[in-house]
Design a protein around this motif. Structure first.
Motif, PDB file in Angstrom:
ATOM      1  N   THR A 111       0.852  -1.187   0.000  1.00 16.49           N
ATOM      2  CA  THR A 111       0.000   0.000   0.000  1.00 16.49           C
ATOM      3  C   THR A 111       0.889   1.238   0.000  1.00 16.49           C
ATOM      4  O   THR A 111       2.119   1.124   0.089  1.00 16.49           O
ATOM      5  CB  THR A 111      -0.904   0.025   1.251  1.00 16.49           C
ATOM      6  N   ARG A 112       0.286   2.407  -0.029  1.00 22.37           N
ATOM      7  CA  ARG A 112       1.081   3.641   0.001  1.00 22.37           C
ATOM      8  C   ARG A 112       1.784   3.805   1.348  1.00 22.37           C
ATOM      9  O   ARG A 112       2.755   4.542   1.465  1.00 22.37           O
ATOM     10  CB  ARG A 112       0.232   4.858  -0.335  1.00 22.37           C
ATOM     11  N   LEU A 113       1.332   3.053   2.357  1.00 27.13           N
ATOM     12  CA  LEU A 113       1.957   3.117   3.678  1.00 27.13           C
ATOM     13  C   LEU A 113       2.984   2.002   3.902  1.00 27.13           C
ATOM     14  O   LEU A 113       3.601   1.937   4.952  1.00 27.13           O
ATOM     15  CB  LEU A 113       0.885   3.062   4.770  1.00 27.13           C
ATOM     16  N   GLY A 114       3.131   1.132   2.929  1.00 32.38           N
ATOM     17  CA  GLY A 114       4.101   0.039   3.040  1.00 32.38           C
ATOM     18  C   GLY A 114       3.466  -1.314   2.798  1.00 32.38           C
ATOM     19  O   GLY A 114       2.289  -1.421   2.450  1.00 32.38           O
ATOM     20  N   SER A 115       4.252  -2.371   3.007  1.00 31.35           N
ATOM     21  CA  SER A 115       3.789  -3.742   2.783  1.00 31.35           C
ATOM     22  C   SER A 115       2.943  -4.211   3.960  1.00 31.35           C
ATOM     23  O   SER A 115       3.312  -4.004   5.120  1.00 31.35           O
ATOM     24  CB  SER A 115       4.980  -4.676   2.603  1.00 31.35           C
ATOM     25  N   VAL A 116       1.812  -4.858   3.619  1.00 31.86           N
ATOM     26  CA  VAL A 116       0.893  -5.334   4.648  1.00 31.86           C
ATOM     27  C   VAL A 116       0.326  -6.696   4.267  1.00 31.86           C
ATOM     28  O   VAL A 116       0.390  -7.114   3.105  1.00 31.86           O
ATOM     29  CB  VAL A 116      -0.283  -4.347   4.870  1.00 31.86           C
ATOM     30  N   PHE A 117      -0.245  -7.338   5.269  1.00 29.66           N
ATOM     31  CA  PHE A 117      -1.050  -8.533   5.050  1.00 29.66           C
ATOM     32  C   PHE A 117      -2.496  -8.087   5.237  1.00 29.66           C
ATOM     33  O   PHE A 117      -2.871  -7.612   6.309  1.00 29.66           O
ATOM     34  CB  PHE A 117      -0.667  -9.646   6.020  1.00 29.66           C
ATOM     35  N   ARG A 118      -3.290  -8.228   4.188  1.00 28.45           N
ATOM     36  CA  ARG A 118      -4.650  -7.696   4.163  1.00 28.45           C
ATOM     37  C   ARG A 118      -5.664  -8.829   4.192  1.00 28.45           C
ATOM     38  O   ARG A 118      -5.529  -9.820   3.480  1.00 28.45           O
ATOM     39  CB  ARG A 118      -4.833  -6.860   2.900  1.00 28.45           C
ATOM     40  N   ALA A 119      -6.711  -8.619   4.973  1.00 33.12           N
ATOM     41  CA  ALA A 119      -7.823  -9.559   5.023  1.00 33.12           C
ATOM     42  C   ALA A 119      -8.794  -9.247   3.898  1.00 33.12           C
ATOM     43  O   ALA A 119      -9.011  -8.080   3.561  1.00 33.12           O
ATOM     44  CB  ALA A 119      -8.534  -9.464   6.364  1.00 33.12           C
ATOM     45  N   GLU A 120      -9.386 -10.266   3.320  1.00 29.69           N
ATOM     46  CA  GLU A 120     -10.445 -10.079   2.320  1.00 29.69           C
ATOM     47  C   GLU A 120     -11.666  -9.465   3.013  1.00 29.69           C
ATOM     48  O   GLU A 120     -12.329  -8.614   2.456  1.00 29.69           O
ATOM     49  CB  GLU A 120     -10.784 -11.442   1.698  1.00 29.69           C
ATOM     50  N   ASN A 121     -11.946  -9.918   4.221  1.00 26.99           N
ATOM     51  CA  ASN A 121     -13.033  -9.376   5.026  1.00 26.99           C
ATOM     52  C   ASN A 121     -12.518  -8.079   5.655  1.00 26.99           C
ATOM     53  O   ASN A 121     -11.691  -8.097   6.559  1.00 26.99           O
ATOM     54  CB  ASN A 121     -13.428 -10.389   6.103  1.00 26.99           C
ATOM     55  N   ARG A 122     -12.987  -6.943   5.179  1.00 28.96           N
ATOM     56  CA  ARG A 122     -12.433  -5.648   5.582  1.00 28.96           C
ATOM     57  C   ARG A 122     -12.809  -5.242   7.006  1.00 28.96           C
ATOM     58  O   ARG A 122     -12.470  -4.161   7.444  1.00 28.96           O
ATOM     59  CB  ARG A 122     -12.838  -4.572   4.572  1.00 28.96           C
ATOM     60  N   GLN A 123     -13.480  -6.117   7.756  1.00 26.93           N
ATOM     61  CA  GLN A 123     -13.714  -5.857   9.176  1.00 26.93           C
ATOM     62  C   GLN A 123     -12.412  -5.994   9.963  1.00 26.93           C
ATOM     63  O   GLN A 123     -12.316  -5.543  11.089  1.00 26.93           O
ATOM     64  CB  GLN A 123     -14.752  -6.816   9.755  1.00 26.93           C
ATOM     65  N   TYR A 124     -11.419  -6.633   9.345  1.00 26.11           N
ATOM     66  CA  TYR A 124     -10.133  -6.856  10.001  1.00 26.11           C
ATOM     67  C   TYR A 124      -9.121  -5.832   9.506  1.00 26.11           C
ATOM     68  O   TYR A 124      -9.080  -5.507   8.322  1.00 26.11           O
ATOM     69  CB  TYR A 124      -9.622  -8.273   9.711  1.00 26.11           C
ATOM     70  N   GLU A 125      -8.294  -5.374  10.416  1.00 25.90           N
ATOM     71  CA  GLU A 125      -7.255  -4.399  10.077  1.00 25.90           C
ATOM     72  C   GLU A 125      -6.090  -5.066   9.358  1.00 25.90           C
ATOM     73  O   GLU A 125      -5.814  -6.248   9.564  1.00 25.90           O
ATOM     74  CB  GLU A 125      -6.731  -3.723  11.344  1.00 25.90           C
ATOM     75  N   ASP A 126      -5.386  -4.268   8.542  1.00 21.40           N
ATOM     76  CA  ASP A 126      -4.166  -4.743   7.900  1.00 21.40           C
ATOM     77  C   ASP A 126      -3.111  -5.022   8.975  1.00 21.40           C
ATOM     78  O   ASP A 126      -3.070  -4.360  10.016  1.00 21.40           O
ATOM     79  CB  ASP A 126      -3.611  -3.687   6.940  1.00 21.40           C
ATOM     80  N   ILE A 127      -2.247  -5.993   8.694  1.00 21.16           N
ATOM     81  CA  ILE A 127      -1.119  -6.290   9.570  1.00 21.16           C
ATOM     82  C   ILE A 127       0.149  -5.875   8.838  1.00 21.16           C
ATOM     83  O   ILE A 127       0.413  -6.379   7.741  1.00 21.16           O
ATOM     84  CB  ILE A 127      -1.065  -7.796   9.922  1.00 21.16           C
ATOM     85  N   PRO A 128       0.921  -4.951   9.395  1.00 22.72           N
ATOM     86  CA  PRO A 128       2.171  -4.564   8.739  1.00 22.72           C
ATOM     87  C   PRO A 128       3.068  -5.788   8.555  1.00 22.72           C
ATOM     88  O   PRO A 128       3.222  -6.608   9.461  1.00 22.72           O
ATOM     89  CB  PRO A 128       2.794  -3.556   9.708  1.00 22.72           C
ATOM     90  N   ALA A 129       3.644  -5.917   7.371  1.00 25.68           N
ATOM     91  CA  ALA A 129       4.466  -7.084   7.048  1.00 25.68           C
ATOM     92  C   ALA A 129       5.641  -7.242   8.015  1.00 25.68           C
ATOM     93  O   ALA A 129       6.018  -8.365   8.353  1.00 25.68           O
ATOM     94  CB  ALA A 129       4.966  -7.008   5.614  1.00 25.68           C
ATOM     95  N   ASN A 130       6.191  -6.139   8.480  1.00 27.20           N
ATOM     96  CA  ASN A 130       7.343  -6.237   9.385  1.00 27.20           C
ATOM     97  C   ASN A 130       6.954  -6.665  10.797  1.00 27.20           C
ATOM     98  O   ASN A 130       7.818  -6.892  11.633  1.00 27.20           O
ATOM     99  CB  ASN A 130       8.115  -4.918   9.416  1.00 27.20           C
ATOM    100  N   GLU A 131       5.660  -6.815  11.084  1.00 23.33           N
ATOM    101  CA  GLU A 131       5.195  -7.270  12.388  1.00 23.33           C
ATOM    102  C   GLU A 131       4.710  -8.719  12.354  1.00 23.33           C
ATOM    103  O   GLU A 131       4.188  -9.226  13.335  1.00 23.33           O
ATOM    104  CB  GLU A 131       4.074  -6.366  12.891  1.00 23.33           C
TER     105      GLU A 131
END
Length: 191
Positions: A151-171
């Motif tokens: 994303t524009r904020l960096g690499s993330v792990f994203r849920a298809e269900n948008r009720q869940y927040e992105d998890i930063p890849a470095n975490e």
């Protein structure tokens, strides 16, 4: 037959070749040594000779059958706990781990959608991150199934269900790539 001369005597080999002594009459150690000398497994020897040695073909995990574990088993993949019942198999995985999804994080409408109860075929050898691929990951909150994206904020792990927040890849710690999904889901389409 020089490769077996120290383990299987030439007279034993001759007796096998002439049919005066059956293969089933040999000690198991000598049968194993003979199979090795021929470059066979015991199952291959059984097939080649037609002699029932009582060997059942073993199937490599990922090419035939494997145990399936609940998703939380990714927290301790070397000691996953008790397996669950399943009918899921997927070939071609380098280091397989089969998990059953018990989260709706990836339930949605895209091709990456994964429903609770689906079987995840994880390849633990595949931990290099590729854009748009789905991974099983862990973080301080537990285990997750997420799509890797930038994303524009960096690499993330994203849920298809948008009720869940992105998890930063470095975490996150990557357990492995979701190489495939099998399901017994059958949508009831209206006619």
């Amino acid at each position: 037959m020089a490769r077996t001369e120290y383990t299987v005597a030439q007279r034993s080999i001759s007796a096998l070749e002439t049919g005066t002594s059956p293969l089933t009459g040999m000690a198991i150690g000598r049968v194993v040594a003979l199979a090795r000398a021929l470059g066979w497994t015991l199952a291959e020897m059984q097939r080649a000779t037609g002699v029932d040695l009582g060997i059942v073909d073993a199937t490599l995990v990922g090419e035939g059958s494997a145990d399936v574990y609940p998703l939380k088993a990714a927290l301790t993949p070397d000691t996953p706990g008790p397996a669950v019942d399943h009918e899921a198999v997927m070939p071609g995985i380098g280091q397989p781990l089969l998990l059953r999804a018990d989260t709706d994080e990836m339930q949605g409408t895209s091709p990456a959608s994964i429903r609770p109860g689906d079987y995840l075929h994880i390849d633990r050898k595949q931990t290099t991150l590729d854009e748009g691929r789905v991974y099983v990951i862990t973080d301080t909150d537990g285990v997750h199934v997420r799509l890797y994206t930038t994303t524009r904020l960096g690499s993330v792990f994203r849920a298809e269900n948008r009720q869940y927040e992105d998890i930063p890849a470095n975490e996150a710690h990557v357990i492995g790539l979701v190489a495939g999904v099998t399901s017994d889901y059958s949508p009831q389409l209206l006619n």
